[in-house]
Design an enzyme around this catalytic site. Structure first.
Site: not given
Ligand code: PNS
Length: 173
Positions: A25, A49, A99, A136
């Site tokens: 990150h 999660k 990644r 993570s």
């Molecule tokens: O670190 P992560 O868990 O891969 O991050 C995922 C994240 C936070 C980027 C994604 O889950 C997200 O954008 N969540 C917010 C809810 C949302 O906007 N959902 C629609 C995504 S198109």
């Protein structure tokens, strides 16, 4: 192009769960900070999660400490849709790290959905190859099985992980 010109290029949001932040990150954040005028690292309030190891405050604090050397990076959080936060922040772009090829499929759907919702594009940076296997969840799994994760996380995150282990240890009789 000199660095000053690059810094004219707007406000990027880097969203994530950051439970916990990893060196992967931090590499993406630092590289985005070299390109964009301002970078907001945005911690999602309720990671998909469930049952995160670190609270929102802890995740934000670890990110603040590990990005303290990057003057154009701030740390914030959002509840609900990323697209709404992007609009609220008047950001120009979402930045994410890729990644491995398997990241691409879900990230492509996220990128299309976010652009449909708020008209903002997602730009991808290839994760540095030395961090391409770090996540993570893998860091947590190795740590929970008493493995050494020092090479995968910033020093402040390692200290926070060790503090979790100490506080979780049952009192000796
Ligand atoms: O670190 P992560 O868990 O891969 O991050 C995922 C994240 C936070 C980027 C994604 O889950 C997200 O954008 N969540 C917010 C809810 C949302 O906007 N959902 C629609 C995504 S198109």
């Amino acid at each position: 192009m000199h660095n000053g010109a690059r810094r004219e290029r707007g406000h990027a949001i880097i969203p994530g769960s950051f439970d916990p932040p990893t060196k992967g990150h931090l590499d993406i954040i630092a590289r985005a900070a070299a390109v964009f005028a301002h970078v907001t690292v945005a911690v999602v309030v309720n990671p998909q999660k469930r049952d995160p190891l670190f609270s929102l405050d802890e995740r934000e604090q670890m990110l603040r400490e590990s990005t303290s050397g990057l003057a154009n990076v701030t740390v914030d959080h959002f509840l609900g849709l990323l697209a709404d936060f992007v609009v609220q922040q008047q950001a120009d772009v979402i930045v994410k790290g890729l990644r491995v090829v398997s990241d691409f499929e879900s990230e492509m759907a996220f990128a299309h959905m976010n652009r449909a919702l708020c008209g903002v594009d997602t730009m991808f940076l290839m994760s540095h190859e030395k961090y391409s296997f770090i996540s993570s969840s893998l860091v947590k799994e190795v740590f929970e099985q008493n493995g050494d994760v020092a090479q995968f996380v910033p020093a402040t995150v390692l200290r926070s992980l060790q503090a979790k282990r100490t506080s979780a240890r049952p009192q000796e009789a």
